[in-house]
Design a protein around this motif. Structure first.
Motif, PDB file in Angstrom:
ATOM      1  N   LEU A 171       0.831  -1.213   0.000  1.00 11.76           N
ATOM      2  CA  LEU A 171       0.000   0.000   0.000  1.00 11.76           C
ATOM      3  C   LEU A 171       0.860   1.256   0.000  1.00 11.76           C
ATOM      4  N   ILE A 172       1.934   1.243   0.788  1.00  6.06           N
ATOM      5  CA  ILE A 172       2.817   2.402   0.864  1.00  6.06           C
ATOM      6  C   ILE A 172       3.509   2.639  -0.479  1.00  6.06           C
ATOM      7  N   ASP A 173       3.933   1.556  -1.147  1.00  7.42           N
ATOM      8  CA  ASP A 173       4.525   1.688  -2.481  1.00  7.42           C
ATOM      9  C   ASP A 173       3.564   2.397  -3.431  1.00  7.42           C
ATOM     10  N   PHE A 174       2.289   2.006  -3.379  1.00  6.68           N
ATOM     11  CA  PHE A 174       1.286   2.633  -4.245  1.00  6.68           C
ATOM     12  C   PHE A 174       1.174   4.124  -3.934  1.00  6.68           C
ATOM     13  N   CYS A 175       1.164   4.469  -2.663  1.00  8.29           N
ATOM     14  CA  CYS A 175       1.041   5.877  -2.276  1.00  8.29           C
ATOM     15  C   CYS A 175       2.228   6.698  -2.775  1.00  8.29           C
ATOM     16  N   ILE A 176       3.425   6.130  -2.689  1.00  2.00           N
ATOM     17  CA  ILE A 176       4.618   6.835  -3.156  1.00  2.00           C
ATOM     18  C   ILE A 176       4.587   7.005  -4.666  1.00  2.00           C
ATOM     19  N   GLN A 177       4.276   5.938  -5.380  1.00  4.06           N
ATOM     20  CA  GLN A 177       4.274   5.973  -6.841  1.00  4.06           C
ATOM     21  C   GLN A 177       3.216   6.919  -7.398  1.00  4.06           C
ATOM     22  N   ASN A 178       2.118   7.089  -6.671  1.00  2.00           N
ATOM     23  CA  ASN A 178       1.011   7.906  -7.181  1.00  2.00           C
ATOM     24  C   ASN A 178       0.832   9.212  -6.415  1.00  2.00           C
ATOM     25  N   ASN A 179       1.805   9.511  -5.537  1.00  2.00           N
ATOM     26  CA  ASN A 179       1.785  10.768  -4.790  1.00  2.00           C
ATOM     27  C   ASN A 179       0.465  10.956  -4.035  1.00  2.00           C
ATOM     28  N   VAL A 180       0.032   9.916  -3.347  1.00  3.45           N
ATOM     29  CA  VAL A 180      -1.207   9.978  -2.566  1.00  3.45           C
ATOM     30  C   VAL A 180      -0.937  10.746  -1.269  1.00  3.45           C
ATOM     31  N   PRO A 181      -1.663  11.825  -1.001  1.00  2.72           N
ATOM     32  CA  PRO A 181      -1.467  12.545   0.259  1.00  2.72           C
ATOM     33  C   PRO A 181      -1.943  11.702   1.438  1.00  2.72           C
ATOM     34  N   CYS A 182      -1.115  11.601   2.455  1.00  2.00           N
ATOM     35  CA  CYS A 182      -1.441  10.746   3.598  1.00  2.00           C
ATOM     36  C   CYS A 182      -1.512  11.561   4.889  1.00  2.00           C
ATOM     37  N   SER A 183      -2.325  11.103   5.801  1.00  3.60           N
ATOM     38  CA  SER A 183      -2.559  11.821   7.049  1.00  3.60           C
ATOM     39  C   SER A 183      -1.384  11.710   8.017  1.00  3.60           C
ATOM     40  N   ASP A 184      -0.548  10.694   7.849  1.00  2.00           N
ATOM     41  CA  ASP A 184       0.648  10.520   8.673  1.00  2.00           C
ATOM     42  C   ASP A 184       1.858  10.371   7.756  1.00  2.00           C
ATOM     43  N   PRO A 185       3.046  10.723   8.231  1.00  4.53           N
ATOM     44  CA  PRO A 185       4.248  10.504   7.413  1.00  4.53           C
ATOM     45  C   PRO A 185       4.409   9.023   7.110  1.00  4.53           C
TER      46      PRO A 185
ATOM     47  N   ARG B   5       4.948   4.970   9.119  1.00  2.00           N
ATOM     48  CA  ARG B   5       4.067   3.818   8.943  1.00  2.00           C
ATOM     49  C   ARG B   5       4.811   2.582   8.450  1.00  2.00           C
ATOM     50  N   CYS B   6       5.852   2.781   7.689  1.00  2.00           N
ATOM     51  CA  CYS B   6       6.483   1.645   7.005  1.00  2.00           C
ATOM     52  C   CYS B   6       7.216   0.732   7.983  1.00  2.00           C
ATOM     53  N   GLU B   7       7.309  -0.540   7.609  1.00  2.00           N
ATOM     54  CA  GLU B   7       8.058  -1.526   8.388  1.00  2.00           C
ATOM     55  C   GLU B   7       9.296  -1.996   7.640  1.00  2.00           C
ATOM     56  N   ASP B   8       9.264  -1.911   6.317  1.00  2.00           N
ATOM     57  CA  ASP B   8      10.422  -2.279   5.494  1.00  2.00           C
ATOM     58  C   ASP B   8      11.078  -0.977   5.044  1.00  2.00           C
ATOM     59  N   ILE B   9      11.958  -0.433   5.881  1.00  2.00           N
ATOM     60  CA  ILE B   9      12.518   0.891   5.632  1.00  2.00           C
ATOM     61  C   ILE B   9      13.366   0.933   4.367  1.00  2.00           C
ATOM     62  N   GLU B  10      14.080  -0.146   4.049  1.00  2.00           N
ATOM     63  CA  GLU B  10      14.925  -0.135   2.855  1.00  2.00           C
ATOM     64  C   GLU B  10      14.077  -0.081   1.590  1.00  2.00           C
ATOM     65  N   ARG B  11      12.985  -0.835   1.567  1.00  2.00           N
ATOM     66  CA  ARG B  11      12.103  -0.788   0.401  1.00  2.00           C
ATOM     67  C   ARG B  11      11.443   0.579   0.287  1.00  2.00           C
ATOM     68  N   TYR B  12      11.105   1.178   1.431  1.00  2.00           N
ATOM     69  CA  TYR B  12      10.522   2.520   1.428  1.00  2.00           C
ATOM     70  C   TYR B  12      11.504   3.525   0.838  1.00  2.00           C
ATOM     71  N   MET B  13      12.753   3.450   1.273  1.00  2.00           N
ATOM     72  CA  MET B  13      13.751   4.391   0.774  1.00  2.00           C
ATOM     73  C   MET B  13      13.990   4.178  -0.716  1.00  2.00           C
ATOM     74  N   TYR B  14      14.007   2.929  -1.149  1.00  2.00           N
ATOM     75  CA  TYR B  14      14.185   2.633  -2.577  1.00  2.00           C
ATOM     76  C   TYR B  14      13.062   3.278  -3.393  1.00  2.00           C
ATOM     77  N   ALA B  15      11.818   3.089  -2.938  1.00  2.00           N
ATOM     78  CA  ALA B  15      10.676   3.649  -3.667  1.00  2.00           C
ATOM     79  C   ALA B  15      10.749   5.172  -3.717  1.00  2.00           C
ATOM     80  N   CYS B  16      11.181   5.786  -2.621  1.00  2.00           N
ATOM     81  CA  CYS B  16      11.290   7.246  -2.596  1.00  2.00           C
ATOM     82  C   CYS B  16      12.372   7.739  -3.553  1.00  2.00           C
ATOM     83  N   VAL B  17      13.500   7.032  -3.600  1.00  2.00           N
ATOM     84  CA  VAL B  17      14.595   7.448  -4.475  1.00  2.00           C
ATOM     85  C   VAL B  17      14.183   7.349  -5.939  1.00  2.00           C
TER      86      VAL B  17
END
Length: 219
Positions: A105-119, A123-135
Motif C-alpha cells: 500500500l505504501i509503495d502505491f502511495c509513493i508511486q502515485n503521490n497519494v497525500p497521507c494523514s501521517d508521514p 508507517r512503514c516496516e520495510d525501511i529499505e524498500r521505502y527508501m528505494y521507492a522514494c529514491v
C-alpha cells in the motif's frame, strides 16, 4: 503454484510437509524439483499493523474518491494476484503478510503521490524498500513532496564531476530542496535520520540508470 501444508517433521535440514492431493498431482505433472518454503510462526497481525493498514487504505480512498471497502477489496485482490498469495482476513492474518501488504500500500502511495494523514516513514516496516521507492520516484522520504533532490551521504568530494564519476554504491537520501539545504549547512545529519527512522540507501546500477546519476558502471 502456491499451496499450504502441515509440517510433519523437521530434522537435519529435512522438512516433511503434508500437502493436498492436488498439489502432489501438479508437482508430478510439471516435474517440479524445487520449492520456496514460507514458514508461518503462528504470530498474527498486531493492532499497530492493522491501524496503519486501515489508515493507508483510508488515505487512498480519500484521494481516489472510492469507498474504503472498495479500496480494501481491490488492493487485497491485487496484492494476492501479484504475489500468488491466498486470500486473507485482516483480523487474523500472519504478521509477515500484514507487513508485506502494508508495504504494498505504501509503495502505491509513493508511486502515485497519494497525500497521507501521517508521514509514510512512520508507517512503514520495510525501511529499505521505502527508501528505494522514494529514491526511484524522486519523493522526499520525510515530507512526501515530489521532485526530491538526491542527497549524497557518501560525499562526492571537491573537484570531482558528479556527472562523469560512477555513483553505484554511494549512499543517498531523497530530500526536498529545503531539507537538502538544511542538511548541508546545519549539521546533525545522523541525528536527523534517527529522528525520522530513515536510513541512507546504496545506489544500484538500475537506480543510477533510471535517475541518470553519473556514469553507470556496467558489470
Amino acid at each position: 503454484m502456491r499451496v499450504q501444508g502441515k509440517i510433519l517433521s523437521a530434522e537435519n535440514d529435512i522438512i516433511t510437509i503434508q500437502v493436498s492431493a492436488d498439489a502432489q498431482s501438479w508437482c508430478i505433472e510439471h516435474n517440479a524439483r524445487t520449492v520456496e518454503v514460507r514458514i508461518d510462526d503462528g504470530r498474527t497481525i498486531t493492532n499497530d499493523q492493522r491501524r496503519k493498514i486501515y489508515a493507508t487504505m483510508r488515505d487512498i480512498a480519500d484521494w481516489s474518491g472510492d469507498m474504503p471497502d472498495s479500496v480494501k477489496a481491490f488492493f487485497k485482490w491485487q496484492f494476492c494476484g501479484d504475489n500468488q498469495h491466498e486470500d486473507f482476513s485482516l483480523s487474523d492474518v500472519d504478521r509477515e503478510t500484514a507487513s508485506e501488504f502494508l508495504t504494498y500500500l505504501i509503495d502505491f502511495c509513493i508511486q502515485n503521490n497519494v497525500p497521507c494523514s501521517d508521514p509514510l516513514w512512520d508507517r512503514c516496516e520495510d525501511i529499505e524498500r521505502y527508501m528505494y521507492a522514494c529514491v526511484v520516484n524522486r519523493i522526499c522520504c520525510i515530507t512526501g513532496r515530489k521532485n526530491a533532490q538526491i542527497h549524497h551521504v557518501t560525499r562526492i568530494g571537491m573537484g570531482r564531476n558528479r556527472n562523469t564519476i560512477c555513483q553505484v554504491g554511494m549512499l543517498v537520501v531523497p530530500l526536498s530542496a529545503d531539507l537538502h539545504t538544511m542538511i548541508h549547512y546545519s549539521g546533525g545529519e545522523e541525528e536527523f535520520y534517527e529522528k525520522h527512522h530513515i536510513v541512507p540507501i546504496a545506489l544500484t546500477e538500475k537506480m543510477c540508470k533510471l535517475l541518470e546519476l553519473g556514469k553507470v558502471q556496467i558489470s
